[in-house]
Design a protein around this motif. Structure first.
Motif, PDB file in Angstrom:
ATOM      1  N   ILE A  47       0.859  -1.199   0.000  1.00 36.23           N
ATOM      2  CA  ILE A  47      -0.010  -0.213   0.097  1.00 36.23           C
ATOM      3  C   ILE A  47       0.921   1.229  -0.035  1.00 36.23           C
ATOM      4  O   ILE A  47       2.171   1.267   0.349  1.00 36.23           O
ATOM      5  CB  ILE A  47      -1.073  -0.118   1.307  1.00 36.23           C
ATOM      6  N   ALA A  54      -5.084   6.802   1.248  1.00 35.97           N
ATOM      7  CA  ALA A  54      -4.289   5.640   0.372  1.00 35.97           C
ATOM      8  C   ALA A  54      -5.195   5.336  -0.720  1.00 35.97           C
ATOM      9  O   ALA A  54      -6.331   4.699  -0.691  1.00 35.97           O
ATOM     10  CB  ALA A  54      -4.399   4.436   1.561  1.00 35.97           C
ATOM     11  N   LYS A  57      -5.579   0.221  -2.445  1.00 32.89           N
ATOM     12  CA  LYS A  57      -5.301  -0.518  -1.224  1.00 32.89           C
ATOM     13  C   LYS A  57      -5.356  -2.057  -1.850  1.00 32.89           C
ATOM     14  O   LYS A  57      -5.221  -3.070  -0.919  1.00 32.89           O
ATOM     15  CB  LYS A  57      -6.377  -0.475  -0.201  1.00 32.89           C
ATOM     16  N   SER A  66      -4.411  -3.857   7.369  1.00 31.48           N
ATOM     17  CA  SER A  66      -4.841  -2.263   7.128  1.00 31.48           C
ATOM     18  C   SER A  66      -4.028  -1.599   7.613  1.00 31.48           C
ATOM     19  O   SER A  66      -3.005  -1.869   8.414  1.00 31.48           O
ATOM     20  CB  SER A  66      -6.340  -2.093   8.122  1.00 31.48           C
TER      21      SER A  66
END
Lengths: 115, 116
Positions: A47, A54, A57, A66
Motif C-alpha cells: 500500500i 491511500a 489498497k 489495514s
C-alpha cells in the motif's frame, strides 16, 4: 537528516493475535509505502499513502491487513488475527512526493514471526 | 503487468575484481525508471544506482555502473574493484513514469559474496 525508522525491529507473536507495525518517514516526505519481503522472495508492494490518504489498497493480501497514516507523517500497518504465512519482513519507504521520479528511501524493516 | 527477473540467485567475486549482476524486465511502456538496491544483513535497502529509460547514457556511481539495453530490456549492474562491504543482496527494481505509478516492482534478488 534522519532516515526512515521502523518499530519494532523484531516482533514475535502467536497465531491469531493482532500486531501493529510502525513507520516514521523522512521529515518532509509526503509519500509513504509499505512492502513485504517473504523469505527468499523479492519485495511485494502492499500500500502507499499520499499525505493521509491511500488511493490504492489493492496490494493488501487480505482484509486482515489495514494501514493508516495520521498527520501526514507516521504510519501504522495492522495485521489482525495473524497467520503463519504473515511471517515476513515488512519494509516501509518514503519519498519526497507522489511520483515515480522521486526515489524511495527505505527503513530497516520489521521482522515479524508468527508462531 | 511489469515483471523483473534476476536469473542469478547467488554470485561470488574475489575482492578487487569486477562482477556483473544481471536483470531483465518486461514492460510495454516506454517511459520508466530502473534501480539497483543493495540490502546488507542490516535489512535496510540502500539505493545503489538509478537509470531513466529516456537517457541513452548509462548511469555510473563511483565503482558502480549499469549496462542499460532498452531494446533488449536488460539492466545489468557492474561492480568494479569489489570490496568486502559490497557483500549483500542486490535487487533490481522497476517503476513506470507518471502519476499513479507509485509502486516499485522488484526482482527476487542476487546474493553477492565477496571472497577475501
Amino acid at each position: 537528516g534522519a532516515g526512515v525508522s521502523q518499530s519494532p525491529s523484531n516482533k514475535v507473536t502467536e497465531k491469531g493475535k493482532d500486531v501493529e507495525l510502525r513507520c516514521d518517514p523522512i521529515s518532509g516526505h509526503t509519500a509513504l509505502y509499505w512492502y513485504r519481503q517473504s523469505l527468499g522472495q523479492g519485495l511485494e508492494f502492499l500500500i502507499y499513502f499520499q499525505g493521509n490518504s491511500a488511493p490504492d489498497k489493492s496490494g493488501l493480501p487480505s482484509d486482515r491487513f489495514s494501514a493508516e497514516r495520521t498527520g501526514g507523517s507516521v504510519s501504522t500497518l495492522t495485521i489482525q488475527r495473524t497467520q503463519q504465512e504473515d511471517s515476513a519482513v515488512y519494509l516501509c519507504a518514503s519519498s519526497l512526493a507522489y511520483q515515480s521520479t522521486d526515489t524511495q528511501y527505505f527503513g530497516p524493516g520489521t521482522r515479524l514471526t508468527v508462531l | 503487468a511489469q515483471t523483473v527477473t534476476q536469473s542469478q540467485p547467488e554470485m561470488s567475486v574475489q575482492e578487487a575484481e569486477t562482477v556483473t549482476l544481471s536483470c531483465t524486465y518486461d514492460t510495454s511502456e516506454s517511459d520508466y525508471y530502473l534501480f539497483w538496491y543493495k540490502q546488507p544483513p542490516s535489512r535496510q535497502m540502500i539505493l545503489v544506482i538509478r537509470q531513466e529509460a529516456y537517457k541513452q547514457q548509462n548511469a555510473t556511481e563511483n565503482r558502480f555502473s549499469v549496462n542499460f539495453q532498452k531494446a533488449a530490456k536488460s539492466f545489468s549492474l557492474k561492480i568494479s574493484d569489489s570490496q568486502l562491504g559490497d557483500a549483500a543482496m542486490y535487487f533490481c527494481a522497476y517503476i513506470s513514469d507518471g502519476f499513479g505509478n507509485e509502486k516499485l516492482t522488484f526482482g527476487t534478488g542476487t546474493r553477492l559474496t565477496i571472497i577475501p
